[in-house]
Scaffold this active site. Structure first.
Site, mmCIF file in Angstrom:
data_model
loop_
_atom_site.group_PDB
_atom_site.id
_atom_site.type_symbol
_atom_site.label_atom_id
_atom_site.label_comp_id
_atom_site.label_asym_id
_atom_site.label_seq_id
_atom_site.Cartn_x
_atom_site.Cartn_y
_atom_site.Cartn_z
ATOM 1 C CG ASP A 129 4.346 9.561 -14.906
ATOM 2 O OD1 ASP A 129 4.581 10.707 -15.347
ATOM 3 O OD2 ASP A 129 3.215 9.172 -14.572
ATOM 4 C CG ASP A 168 4.634 14.643 -11.593
ATOM 5 O OD1 ASP A 168 5.286 14.744 -12.659
ATOM 6 O OD2 ASP A 168 3.413 14.862 -11.529
ATOM 7 C CE LYS A 187 6.998 -3.019 -3.699
ATOM 8 N NZ LYS A 187 7.183 -2.369 -2.387
ATOM 9 C CE1 TYR A 235 3.640 5.173 -17.551
ATOM 10 C CE2 TYR A 235 3.220 6.719 -19.337
ATOM 11 C CZ TYR A 235 3.341 6.461 -17.993
ATOM 12 O OH TYR A 235 3.171 7.476 -17.093
ATOM 13 C CG ASP A 259 8.260 0.713 -0.936
ATOM 14 O OD1 ASP A 259 9.386 0.511 -1.453
ATOM 15 O OD2 ASP A 259 7.731 -0.101 -0.153
#
Ligand code: IPM
Ligand code: MG
Length: 358
Positions: free
Chosen positions: A248, A252, A192, A142, A224
């Site tokens: 982020d 959700d 990751k 970001y 993942d």
């Protein structure tokens, strides 16, 4: 006690959901003898329209001086064609950076009363769910370098750099380990590391930190796999710590397990105690002004403000219990509605919650 709150209503459904959180805060003030002074400031699309910029300096100054910041949401179709650096969302990122809000807490709690709104099979969530995503908020992709460049034979290219320093990982790691120590003692760090150098550094620092927290059991998951495990067996999670972008996305996903994105509050905290409180969802322009938005994530964010910024744990619990009482009475906003329940709008939700705070 007296508290000052900078209020950013923002765009889309922002104004109507913030109004409901203010009703809840005022009810707390009346019931417990506190006074909350609100100072309204502009950010995002509304600020672009009125001041020509997404994050006016006055907004930053008022937010810095206040005891806490309450924010609705920013962004909308109207400003979608602006260049990246001028979009409403830059206000949110700018505020997070200016106030040093590196720790974003997003608790995903499945209230018993909402078991019927959870899209997972009942046996996966029997007994409820209570996990929290600790998202790093002022670093990573970001805030890394970004730009455009020409390639020789593939046209224009765009890049965004994911970068984390040891110090950034350590400070968010400490927040997460402390949190896990006070909760179920289990921390899952998500990265990751099978592909990204930044994730390998993240994992190394988290592993080093674990030595100082013998009571916390640290595990690592690739992002993942974490996304898959969240719907396969969400009860395995207690505290999840992860970087800005993975956080982020996973927050959700976690919120949906609680029935609706409209139920997920958030607190963004700095090292010096500054705090900004906002729902984890966005501005949902298509619902703006229709009295159909679920304000509960914002109301629950106000509860987090009471707890984390003002040290008012009892008052925070009163707000949370008022939301539970509303759900137990069978009231549902449109996002949570199922046959047999009582459909209510945004404003009525705020009224009912406030009435329960005594
Ligand atoms: C969130 C939102 C923001 C983010 C957007 C609006 C910039 O999705 O708070 O999760 O990506 O951080
Ligand atoms: Mg988001």
């Amino acid at each position: 006690m007296d508290f000052s709150i900078a209020v950013i209503k923002g765009d889309g459904i922002g104004p109507e959901i913030v109004d409901q959180a203010v009703k809840a805060l005022d009810a707390v003030g009346a019931a417990y003898g506190h006074s909350f002074a609100y100072e309204r400031v502009l950010a995002g699309g509304e600020a672009i329209d009125e001041c020509g910029e997404a994050l006016p300096k006055r907004t930053v100054d008022v937010c810095k001086a206040a005891d806490a910041v309450l924010l609705g949401a920013v962004g909308g179709w109207k400003w979608d064609s602006l260049p990246g650096g001028e979009r409403p969302e830059t206000a949110l990122l700018g505020l997070r950076k200016e106030l040093g809000l590196f720790a974003n807490l997003r608790p995903a709690i499945l209230f018993e009363e909402l078991a019927d709104a959870c899209p997972l099979r009942p046996e996966l969530t029997a007994g409820g769910l209570d996990l929290i995503v600790v998202r790093e908020l002022t670093g990573g992709i970001y805030f890394g370098e970004r730009g455009l460049r020409k390639t020789e034979d593939m046209g224009e290219a765009a890049y965004d750099v994911e970068i984390y320093s040891e110090g950034e990982v350590r400070r968010i790691g400490k927040v997460a380990f402390d949190m896990a120590g006070k909760r179920g003692g289990r921390l899952t760090s998500v990265d990751k590391a099978n592909v990204l150098e930044s994730s390998r550094l993240w994992r190394r620092v988290m592993t080093e930190l674990a030595e100082g927290y013998p009571d916390v059991e640290l595990s690592h998951l690739y992002v993942d796999n974490a996304a898959m495990q969240l719907v396969k067996n969400p009860r395995q999670f207690d505290v999840i710590v992860t970087g800005n972008m993975f956080g982020d996305i996973l927050s959700d996903e976690a919120s949906m397990i609680t029935g609706s994105l409209g139920m997920l509050p958030s607190a963004s905290l700095s090292a010096s105690g500054a705090g900004m409180y906002e729902p984890s969802h966005g501005s949902v322009p298509k619902l703006a002004g229709l009295d159909r938005a679920n304000p509960m994530a914002t109301i629950l964010s106000a509860a987090m403000m009471l707890r984390h910024s003002f040290g008012l744990a009892e008052e925070a619990a009163a707000v949370e219990n008022a939301v539970k009482a509303l759900l137990a009475e069978g009231y549902r906003t449109p996002d949570l509605f199922v046959e047999g329940k009582r459909l209510i709008g945004t404003s009525e939700t705020g009224d009912i919650v406030a009435a329960h705070i005594t």
